[in-house]
Design an enzyme around this catalytic site. Structure first.
Site, PDB file in Angstrom:
ATOM      1  N   SER A 139       8.884  62.648  80.484  1.00  0.00           N
ATOM      2  CA  SER A 139       9.928  63.657  80.527  1.00  0.00           C
ATOM      3  C   SER A 139       9.990  64.672  79.390  1.00  0.00           C
ATOM      4  CB  SER A 139      11.282  62.944  80.625  1.00  0.00           C
ATOM      5  OG  SER A 139      11.331  61.842  79.740  1.00  0.00           O
ATOM      6  N   CYS A 140       9.093  64.629  78.417  1.00  0.00           N
ATOM      7  CA  CYS A 140       9.173  65.617  77.344  1.00  0.00           C
ATOM      8  C   CYS A 140       8.839  66.994  77.909  1.00  0.00           C
ATOM      9  CB  CYS A 140       8.215  65.269  76.213  1.00  0.00           C
ATOM     10  SG  CYS A 140       8.245  66.530  74.929  1.00  0.00           S
ATOM     11  N   THR A 205      15.578  65.944  77.625  1.00  0.00           N
ATOM     12  CA  THR A 205      16.169  67.262  77.393  1.00  0.00           C
ATOM     13  C   THR A 205      15.964  68.207  78.580  1.00  0.00           C
ATOM     14  OG1 THR A 205      14.154  67.806  76.217  1.00  0.00           O
ATOM     15  CG2 THR A 205      16.026  67.137  74.902  1.00  0.00           C
ATOM     16  N   CYS A 349      51.913  83.305  75.018  1.00  0.00           N
ATOM     17  CA  CYS A 349      50.754  84.160  74.746  1.00  0.00           C
ATOM     18  C   CYS A 349      50.283  84.916  75.986  1.00  0.00           C
ATOM     19  CB  CYS A 349      49.607  83.333  74.185  1.00  0.00           C
ATOM     20  SG  CYS A 349      48.960  82.147  75.365  1.00  0.00           S
ATOM     21  N   CYS A 383      44.699  76.153  91.911  1.00  0.00           N
ATOM     22  CA  CYS A 383      43.320  76.073  91.399  1.00  0.00           C
ATOM     23  C   CYS A 383      43.296  75.478  89.988  1.00  0.00           C
ATOM     24  CB  CYS A 383      42.668  77.453  91.397  1.00  0.00           C
ATOM     25  SG  CYS A 383      43.424  78.623  90.256  1.00  0.00           S
ATOM     26  N   CYS A 390      45.153  77.519  79.115  1.00  0.00           N
ATOM     27  CA  CYS A 390      46.307  77.428  78.210  1.00  0.00           C
ATOM     28  C   CYS A 390      45.883  76.853  76.857  1.00  0.00           C
ATOM     29  CB  CYS A 390      47.392  76.551  78.819  1.00  0.00           C
ATOM     30  SG  CYS A 390      48.839  76.426  77.740  1.00  0.00           S
TER      31      CYS A 390
END
Ligand SMILES: Cc1cc2nc3c(=O)[nH]c(=O)nc-3n(C[C@H](O)[C@H](O)[C@H](O)COP(=O)(O)OP(=O)(O)OC[C@H]3O[C@@H](n4cnc5c(N)ncnc54)[C@H](O)[C@@H]3O)c2cc1C
Ligand SMILES: Cc1cc2nc3c(=O)[nH]c(=O)nc-3n(C[C@H](O)[C@H](O)[C@H](O)COP(=O)(O)O)c2cc1C
Ligand code: SF4
Lengths: 412, 442
Positions: A139-140, A205, A349, A383, A390
């Site tokens: 998998s590298c 990765t 805000c 949604c 927030c």
């Protein structure tokens, strides 16, 4: 203290805790590994071994670039590192020494060959040196040759073939390490299983580009004026890791233990992976950032979580959240929610207002006099964008609307 | 960064800062650089190890953080509120090189509160099989030494003359700075360790002292400073008090003292944190005007900067570089204090003897009450006359040993008056000395 225990048995081998170093520079040689064991890690997947007589590894430089977001460094990490650049003899000597000094800890030898013979040698030599298990690096994503690493991991037949070669050459439990650089990991994992793998580890990765120098017009890391699409890891990679681990766990046909990897920093991250089916945990990027010491908080935090809920073993909770994952076609769409803003906590805000205006259903009323936001429940489509933007973490919640049996689709 | 102080809270003697919530603790702990050499941890006199507990908070190991604090500093809940952190752990913080210092006391309070809310398991009780120790005085030094000894499995009893444990923390430090529940939390841990605290036990005679010496393997003495110095000009008037009496009266009956102070003019003598505690308390109780008379200039005040700033916010009138010379009185009641401005003869010497009067700077301040906060001294030498003393009556000691091999000392009684966290640190060290003495004798 309570009765919880972090002990796990993985491929028949007992780990004092499921936390391991994943194969990378954090487990590069004996002195480092010894310090990691001393710090409390249960096991180590040693840096991937190579038959150095046949293929000389030279690391590119610079080989790292961190992915930054809004002033936070290291949200993710891109690396162009190769497998071990030390000689096989040096590494085998280190493995033998570590096994001698840390007999109760688990040492896993990660290996990568480029032909049948390489894989066979690495398997035999690792076993001889005393490794408890093998991890096959399929998998590298940035090997300096095109017939290796994730390219093998994308080829089912090669994976099955090399796993079989390894199986024939040693008696150790075998973990096959998967690449996420593929649409569906299952066929590869199944191929490894056919070849004789006893477990699957995921993820390695993710191929990525983290930044571009806009003066020299070159992506980073800039390796003498050039760059590459190379492996990305760390916290930003965790959601993708969780996806793959849960898919492996939920497949009835595979049914192999999973060693979970991808952006784990805290006990909570580890728990997430356990809940998605990991029985073993591997970490690299968090150690690169903070050092081996993070293990203390992983162990103590997870034990507290378990004791607080009378959970005695990790096995008891393994996969519990994966079981709740269904195909989107099976969602219960009769369940509908609307957002609720806590007036006391609202700091005025207007972030929720802006997002709802421009990206949702214009359901928030922002009172310019009082500087308070409220939800118009008749317009709210549930949604929860407002909740997520927030800045006060516990200000916006949502509640179910039981009067609504028909979903408020496309409502204006 | 520290949260802003809320003056309305002070007026009600409630915690002057809002506690750090979860979101704030996560953000603040993530600002911590987790330094290799943790200057914060190195600076804590009690070894509380903020570097570690902040790391634990950052990695979401909240209970672990609470454990670290109480294991290292048994008065950790109290210290989280009263430590002069700007002079200790926060002083060398690397983060201030980037933007601003980590709010270590805020994070410490967060971890403590988390432990309380999430029912941290009790500390492990002493097996009480290593020997018997008597501790005299249940202030930070005594409580800390007793707890360490209990952890080492000694059978420890504290003898405290007051009706409640805590020493200065319980009776003198105003509740807007230190809520009583925090002392209670520390005391709960101490009792869980198996330490027995006997209140209303004044060890005020040689006989009582000798009995303790006879019945125990060692005696730890931590009686602190008990009597206030008073200026001769201000002594013996009905309306002149020591800070000890004033601050204690707030703890005992706020109503009564409020009635005496509301709308009155109060003059505080002294420029340290204690004087400012008195001044801010007087203002909180409704005093019309509060003066703080100090020899030192504002920039030289021994009080921590934050308290001086708070004084300004509360409209306290500072009279720096001044001293009181006489009073005007009627029927043994002071009605005004008289004084003048001073200069220092030589620099950086803040003793009254170094002050010289500046001509034509005389002033008169109408006043209804005078509170003196110019220092305290110990009185224990009358009971333990065999111990060598120095200065104002503090015990001569090296590494908590005294001229009597069975008596160990620490805290204000030895250092002449420092901080609670210093007393905790000294108490911990004394416990090690006592342990090796007792083991050596066996
Ligand atoms: C107003 C004020 C504000 C302060 N603010 C701070 C602050 O913000 N932060 C900080 O770190 N420090 C502060 N301090 C200093 C701190 O409180 C002391 O340094 C600390 O309490 C010393 O601890 P100790 O155990 O040595 O003595 P003490 O706290 O004085 O405890 C001694 C105990 O011994 C008892 N005792 C005395 N004689 C006898 C006897 N004969 N028999 C039995 N028991 C006896 C006393 O009743 C008392 O309980 C403040 C001090 C004052 C006065
Ligand atoms: C610098 C670096 C070098 C790595 N080298 C190897 C390796 O030699 N062999 C291997 O199997 N994985 C290697 N990896 C992948 C990690 O073991 C791990 O799978 C991946 O980084 C995801 O986990 P993390 O987010 O905890 O880092 C490397 C990762 C990094 C960042
Ligand atoms: S981390 Fe160490 S090895 Fe790597 S570039 Fe910096 S100094 Fe060199």
């Amino acid at each position: 203290m309570g009765k919880a225990s972090l002990k796990v048995t993985f491929c028949g081998i007992e780990f004092e805790n499921p936390f391991c170093l994943s194969s990378s520079p954090v487990g590069n040689h004996a002195e480092m590994c010894a310090r990691a064991f001393d710090a409390g890690w249960g096991g180590i997947v040693y840096k991937t071994l190579n038959v150095d007589e046949r293929f000389k590894v030279i690391m590119p430089s610079p080989r790292l670039n961190s992915y930054n977001y809004n002033g936070n460094k290291f949200v993710g990490l891109q690396n162009a590192e190769q497998i071990s650049d030390r000689t096989l003899a040096e590494n085998l000597k280190d493995i033998a020494e570590l096994k001698k000094n840390y007999s109760t800890k688990v040492l896993i030898s990660s290996i990568m060959g480029f032909n049948d013979d390489d894989w066979a040698i690495l398997a035999r030599e690792s076993e001889k040196a005393g490794a408890d298990m093998l991890e096959l690096n399929f998998s590298c994503p940035q090997m300096a040759r095109k017939d290796a690493g994730h390219r093998i991991g994308q080829n089912y037949e090669a994976v099955e073939h090399f796993t079989k070669i390894v199986k024939e050459n040693c008696n150790l439990p075998i973990i096959a390490k998967m690449t996420p650089n593929i649409t569906d990991m299952l066929p590869v994992a199944l191929a490894a299983k056919r070849g004789g793998a006893d477990a699957i580890s995921a993820i390695n990765t993710i191929r990525a580009i983290t930044d571009i120098d806009i003066d020299s017009l070159t992506p980073m890391p800039m390796i003498h004026g050039k760059s590459g699409i190379t492996g990305f890891s760390g916290p930003a990679a965790k959601p993708i890791g969780m996806r793959f681990v849960s898919e492996l766990y939920n497949d009835k046909g595979l049914n192999l233990p999973i060693s979970a990897i991808g952006g784990i920093e805290t006990w909570r991250d580890a728990l997430h992976f356990i809940l998605l089916g990991g029985m073993n945990i591997q970490v690299t990027t968090a150690i690169m950032r903070y050092g081996y010491r993070i293990i203390e908080d992983m162990k103590e935090g997870l034990l507290d979580y378990m004791n607080d809920r009378d959970i005695e073993t990790i096995e008891q909770i393994c996969g519990k959240a994966a079981e709740k994952l269904v195909d989107p076609s099976e969602f219960d769409i009769r369940y509908q929610v609307v957002s609720v803003i806590d007036e006391e906590k609202c700091i005025g805000c207007g972030q929720c207002y802006i997002s709802c205006q421009d990206a949702a259903n214009q359901a928030i009323i922002f009172d310019l006099e009082t500087r308070k936001a409220t939800v118009d429940e008749k317009r709210c489509v549930g949604c929860t964008l407002c909740k997520h933007v927030c800045p006060v973490w516990d200000c916006i919640t949502y509640r179910t609307v039981d009067t609504l049996i028909t979903p408020h689709a496309g409502r204006l | 960064m520290k949260k802003r102080v809320d003056i309305n809270q002070i007026k009600q003697f409630k915690p002057m800062r809002k506690a750090m919530n979860f979101q704030e603790a996560i953000i603040e702990s993530n600002r911590c650089l987790l330094c290799e050499d943790a200057p914060c941890s190195q600076a804590c006199p009690a070894g509380t190890d903020p570097g570690k507990f902040i790391r634990q908070i950052k990695f979401q190991n909240y209970k672990g953080a609470a454990r670290t604090i109480r294991n290292n500093n048994i008065m950790g809940s109290s210290c989280a509120h009263i430590c002069p952190t700007e002079k200790l752990c926060e002083l060398g913080c690397s983060a201030k090189e980037l933007n601003h210092t980590i709010d270590i006391s805020g994070l410490q309070q967060f971890a403590i509160n988390y432990g309380i809310e999430n029912k941290l398991e009790p500390m492990i009780k002493s097996k009480e099989n290593m020997g018997k120790i008597a501790v005299i005085g249940a202030g930070p030094a005594g409580l800390s030494c007793a707890s360490e000894l209990a952890k080492l499995d000694y059978d420890v009893t504290i003898y405290e003359k007051d009706s409640e444990a805590g020493g200065v923390l319980r009776w003198n430090i105003p509740n807007f700075r230190l809520p009583v529940e925090m002392i209670e939390n520390d005391l709960k841990n101490i009792r869980d360790l198996g330490v027995k605290i006997k209140c209303n036990e004044d060890i005020n005679t040689k006989e009582k002292a000798n009995k303790l010496l006879k019945n125990n393997d060692a005696v730890f003495l931590a009686t602190g400073l008990n009597k206030a110095f008073l200026l001769s000009e201000l002594k013996d008037f009905n309306n002149s008090k020591s800070y000890i009496d004033f601050l204690r009266s707030i703890q005992e009956s706020k109503k009564e003292i409020k009635a005496q102070i509301e709308n009155k003019i109060v003059t505080i003598v002294g420029g340290g944190s204690v004087a400012l505690d008195c001044a801010i308390s007087a203002k909180a109780l409704g005093a019309k005007r509060v003066y703080v008379i100090s020899l030192e200039h504002l920039s030289e005040l021994p009080a921590v900067l934050e308290e001086v700033e708070l004084g300004h916010l509360m409209n306290i009138i500072f009279k720096p570089n001044t001293r009181i010379t006489s009073v005007k009185s009627i029927d043994n009641n002071i009605i005004a204090v008289k004084g003048n401005e001073i200069d220092w003869k030589e620099e950086n010497n803040f003793s009254p003897k170094n002050a010289i009067e500046i001509e034509d700077t005389e002033f008169t301040l109408k006043t209804d009450l005078v509170i003196q906060a110019i220092g305290t001294y110990p009185i224990i030498k009358e009971v333990f006359s065999e111990l060598e003393t120095f200065g104002k009556g503090c015990i001569v000691s090296k590494n908590s040993l005294t001229s009597h091999k069975k008596i160990f000392v620490a805290g204000d009684l030895v250092n002449g008056g420092a901080t609670a966290v210093q007393a905790v640190g000294e108490g911990k060290k004394a416990a090690i000395a006592i342990d090796s003495f007792v083991k050596g004798g066996k």
